[in-house]
Structures are given as structure tokens and as C-alpha cells.
Write a protein that holds these residues in place. Structure first.
Motif, short mmCIF file in Angstrom:
data_model
loop_
_atom_site.label_atom_id
_atom_site.label_comp_id
_atom_site.label_asym_id
_atom_site.label_seq_id
_atom_site.Cartn_x
_atom_site.Cartn_y
_atom_site.Cartn_z
N PRO A 157 50.21 39.35 40.62
CA PRO A 157 49.00 39.56 39.84
C PRO A 157 49.28 39.61 38.35
N ASN A 158 50.44 40.19 37.93
CA ASN A 158 50.75 40.25 36.52
C ASN A 158 50.99 38.87 35.96
N ASN A 159 51.63 38.00 36.75
CA ASN A 159 51.87 36.63 36.30
C ASN A 159 50.56 35.90 36.07
N LEU A 160 49.50 36.31 36.75
CA LEU A 160 48.21 35.66 36.60
C LEU A 160 47.41 36.23 35.44
N SER A 161 47.95 37.23 34.75
CA SER A 161 47.29 37.82 33.59
C SER A 161 45.86 38.23 33.93
N LEU A 162 45.74 39.16 34.86
CA LEU A 162 44.42 39.57 35.35
C LEU A 162 43.81 40.72 34.56
N ASP A 163 44.51 41.22 33.54
CA ASP A 163 44.00 42.36 32.79
C ASP A 163 42.63 42.07 32.18
N GLN A 164 42.51 40.93 31.52
CA GLN A 164 41.24 40.57 30.90
C GLN A 164 40.16 40.34 31.95
N LEU A 165 40.54 39.71 33.05
CA LEU A 165 39.59 39.46 34.12
C LEU A 165 39.09 40.77 34.71
N ALA A 166 39.98 41.75 34.86
CA ALA A 166 39.58 43.04 35.41
C ALA A 166 38.59 43.77 34.50
N GLU A 167 38.71 43.55 33.20
CA GLU A 167 37.79 44.18 32.26
C GLU A 167 36.41 43.51 32.30
N GLU A 168 36.39 42.23 32.60
CA GLU A 168 35.13 41.49 32.59
C GLU A 168 34.32 41.70 33.86
N LEU A 169 34.99 42.01 34.97
CA LEU A 169 34.31 42.11 36.26
C LEU A 169 34.07 43.56 36.65
N HIS A 170 33.05 43.78 37.48
CA HIS A 170 32.79 45.12 37.99
C HIS A 170 33.85 45.48 39.03
N PRO A 171 34.54 46.62 38.87
CA PRO A 171 35.57 47.03 39.82
C PRO A 171 34.98 47.68 41.06
N GLY A 172 34.40 46.90 41.93
CA GLY A 172 33.78 47.42 43.13
C GLY A 172 33.04 46.32 43.87
N SER A 173 32.62 46.62 45.08
CA SER A 173 31.98 45.63 45.94
C SER A 173 30.47 45.59 45.72
N ILE A 174 29.95 44.41 45.41
CA ILE A 174 28.51 44.23 45.24
C ILE A 174 27.82 44.37 46.61
N PHE A 175 28.37 43.72 47.61
CA PHE A 175 27.77 43.74 48.95
C PHE A 175 27.72 45.16 49.50
N LEU A 176 28.83 45.89 49.39
CA LEU A 176 28.89 47.22 49.95
C LEU A 176 27.94 48.18 49.24
N SER A 177 27.81 48.04 47.93
CA SER A 177 26.89 48.91 47.18
C SER A 177 25.46 48.68 47.63
N SER B 177 28.01 38.88 39.51
CA SER B 177 29.46 39.07 39.59
C SER B 177 30.03 38.45 40.87
N ASN B 178 31.16 37.79 40.73
CA ASN B 178 31.85 37.19 41.89
C ASN B 178 33.35 37.26 41.64
N ALA B 179 33.95 38.39 42.01
CA ALA B 179 35.36 38.62 41.72
C ALA B 179 36.26 37.62 42.45
N ARG B 180 35.95 37.32 43.70
CA ARG B 180 36.79 36.39 44.49
C ARG B 180 36.83 35.02 43.84
N ARG B 181 35.68 34.52 43.43
CA ARG B 181 35.64 33.19 42.81
C ARG B 181 36.38 33.19 41.48
N SER B 182 36.26 34.26 40.71
CA SER B 182 36.92 34.34 39.41
C SER B 182 38.44 34.35 39.57
N VAL B 183 38.93 35.14 40.52
CA VAL B 183 40.38 35.19 40.75
C VAL B 183 40.89 33.86 41.29
#
Length: 304
Positions: A112-132, A76-82
Motif C-alpha cells: 500500500p505504501n508503494n501505491l502512495s495511498l495517503d492522498q487517496l485516503a484523505e480524499e475518500l470517506h473512511p467507511g462503507s457507504i453500503f453498510l451505513s 464515493s467509490n473506494a474500490r474503483r479509486s484504489v
């Protein structure tokens, strides 16, 4: 009732200054036990995959699910996806007069709404990989958990950009955390492009270089004030308090407490250590690189 949002990362004229952080960003640390958003799921998946199945045939399906979760977790790489989604949006509207964040003014609620991030939010883990993984390395006594954390951190540090590796803003979610930071830098980048095309000052008449440095400082200061305390708390060091140190009987700090002590002592110089002449994301990279180095140094020390 509206859902509360974390502090803004976009420039606020009431807070804007060009002097860096006047006090330690860890003054806001809340002395309470916290944990990363993904940590319970991560530990559950590792326990399912490496635990004893006791001959239960149903455990096979659970292990497959756990395996899929861990594969997605590591990749998972949320920053790259966004960032990719933002670039796609820019490419689509480039012929229509340029790209504007939100409604032309960088609206925090609309962008964020203009970027249609709803689908992206469902595909990605809502949390930090590094911190976990860092929390596992600092807290866990289980060999398989520490091994997974070490392998994941090593992989991400070697193959992912520093600004993507330390993905702690993902703790606030894709929309309120990652996208907000990406769009804040997008505004700075758009302003830099406008100035390079011939403009000498921003809309308020502030000289170009000074205006960009000011905006970058506001973004980085807001990031530090929000996420450095979170980094300490959710690794388990928040409950130790600002004065955490070896006790009078000479007992050693645990990994989380040692990490909290190191970060607190370094936090006041994080922003001062990067130059205003650097571009915004280069300054973010230097700050995150320092925090990553501190994190891994403590993790290696306590694991030795």
C-alpha cells in the motif's frame, strides 16, 4: 506502539486449504452494539439538512457543508479509486520488467505504501457507504433517513459493480481494508498471467489451476471471516445472538435482528456456492451479490 491491523487477505500457507469454510463464518460474531464508521456523520448531515433551522443564519453554512458531504458520500467509490491507482502504477512500470506487488513477494506492509495511498485516503470517506445505508434502513424510524438510504442503495446497485457496491472492507480504511483486498487479487492475477505464458506450476511445484484455486479460497475465506460478522454487528443484529428468533409471546424481529438471522443461516454456504473454476474476483462478485440480495430483501420486507 504499532497500530493493529485486520486479518490478512493474502495467502497464508498455514491456513491454506481447498475445502472452503468448515464452520459458519458467523461463529466469530461479537455480541456487542456496533455501528458503521460513517453512520454518525451521515445522520448528523441528514439532520442538519432536513432539520428545523429555527431561524439561525449560521445554519445556512452548516447546511451547505452537509449537502457537500452527502454528495461526496453518494458518489464515493473506494474500490474503483484504489483499482485505478493500481492500474496507473502498473502502466508506469510495465516497461521495467513487469508489475510486482510490494517488494516482489506481495509484502502486506510495503504494497500500500508503494501505491502512495495517503492522498487517496484523505480524499475518500473512511467507511462503507453500503453498510451505513443498510444500517439506516434497518434501524432508523425517521422518514428522511430511510428515504436517503433507499435512494443511495438503489443508485449504487444499478450503477456500480457488485464488488464495489458491497464496500464493507472500507470499514477498515483505504490502506488496511480496500487496498489489501485489491492487491491480494492483483497477486492472483499476476500468477494467472505467469501460468498462461507457459508455466505449468507455481514456485512450490503445485499445478497452476490448483494453486490459483487455493489462493482464491484463502482470500475469500479471510474476507468472509472478517466481514460477514461485521456486516451483522454493525447493522445492529450482533446483540441478538446466534439463536435470535421470535420471542415466545410471538413478537416480531426488528430489521437488524431479522437480517442477522437470514445471514447466519446462509453464511455457511456462501463459499461453497461458487465454483473453483471461476476467477477470483468473479467468485467475490457472486458472494457479494448474494449478500446484497439478502440485505435488500430484508430491508424491503421490514419497510413494507
Amino acid at each position: 506502539r504499532r497500530k493493529s491491523k485486520p486479518p490478512s487477505l493474502t495467502p497464508n500457507p498455514l491456513r491454506a486449504n481447498n475445502r472452503g469454510i468448515s464452520r459458519s463464518v458467523t461463529d466469530n460474531v461479537v455480541m456487542a452494539e456496533e455501528h458503521p464508521v460513517l453512520l454518525p456523520q451521515l445522520r448528523s448531515a441528514l439532520s442538519c439538512l432536513y432539520g428545523n433551522d429555527d431561524g439561525d443564519p449560521r445554519r445556512g453554512a452548516d447546511r451547505n457543508e452537509a449537502h457537500e458531504f452527502l454528495l461526496g458520500f453518494k458518489s464515493s467509490n473506494a474500490r474503483r479509486s484504489v483499482t485505478s491507482r493500481v492500474q496507473s502504477q502498473k502502466d508506469r512500470v510495465r516497461g521495467g520488467g513487469g508489475y510486482h506487488v510490494g517488494n516482489g513477494g506481495g509484502s502486506e506492509g510495503d504494497a500500500p505504501n508503494n501505491l502512495s495511498l495517503d492522498q487517496l485516503a484523505e480524499e475518500l470517506h473512511p467507511g462503507s457507504i453500503f453498510l451505513s445505508c443498510l444500517a439506516l434502513a434497518a434501524r432508523s424510524r425517521a422518514g428522511h433517513e430511510r428515504m436517503f438510504a433507499a435512494q443511495t442503495l438503489k443508485h449504487r446497485c444499478r450503477s456500480v459493480k457488485l464488488v464495489e457496491t458491497l464496500d464493507i472492507e472500507a470499514e477498515d480504511g483505504i490502506e488496511c481494508g480496500v487496498a489489501r483486498l485489491v492487491l491480494a487479487w492483483e497477486e492472483v492475477r499476476a500468477e494467472r498471467a505467469r501460468l498462461s505464458s507457459g508455466a505449468t506450476a507455481d514456485a512450490n511445484g503445485v499445478p497452476g489451476s490448483a494453486a490459483l484455486a487455493k489462493k482464491s479460497n484463502v482470500i475469500l475465506t479471510a474476507w468472509l471471516e472478517r466481514y460477514v460478522p461485521m456486516l451483522i454487528n454493525r447493522c445492529g443484529g450482533g446483540a441478538a445472538g446466534p439463536g435470535c428468533a421470535p420471542s415466545e409471546n410471538g413478537s416480531l424481529l426488528n430489521g437488524a435482528e431479522l437480517f442477522a438471522l437470514v445471514v447466519r443461516r446462509s453464511s455457511s454456504s456462501l463459499l461453497a456456492g461458487v465454483g473453483n473454476s471461476d476467477e477470483g474476483e468473479q467468485r467475490e462478485e457472486k458472494i457479494k451479490g448474494t449478500l446484497i440480495m439478502l440485505s435488500l430483501s430484508v430491508a424491503m420486507y421490514v419497510s413494507a
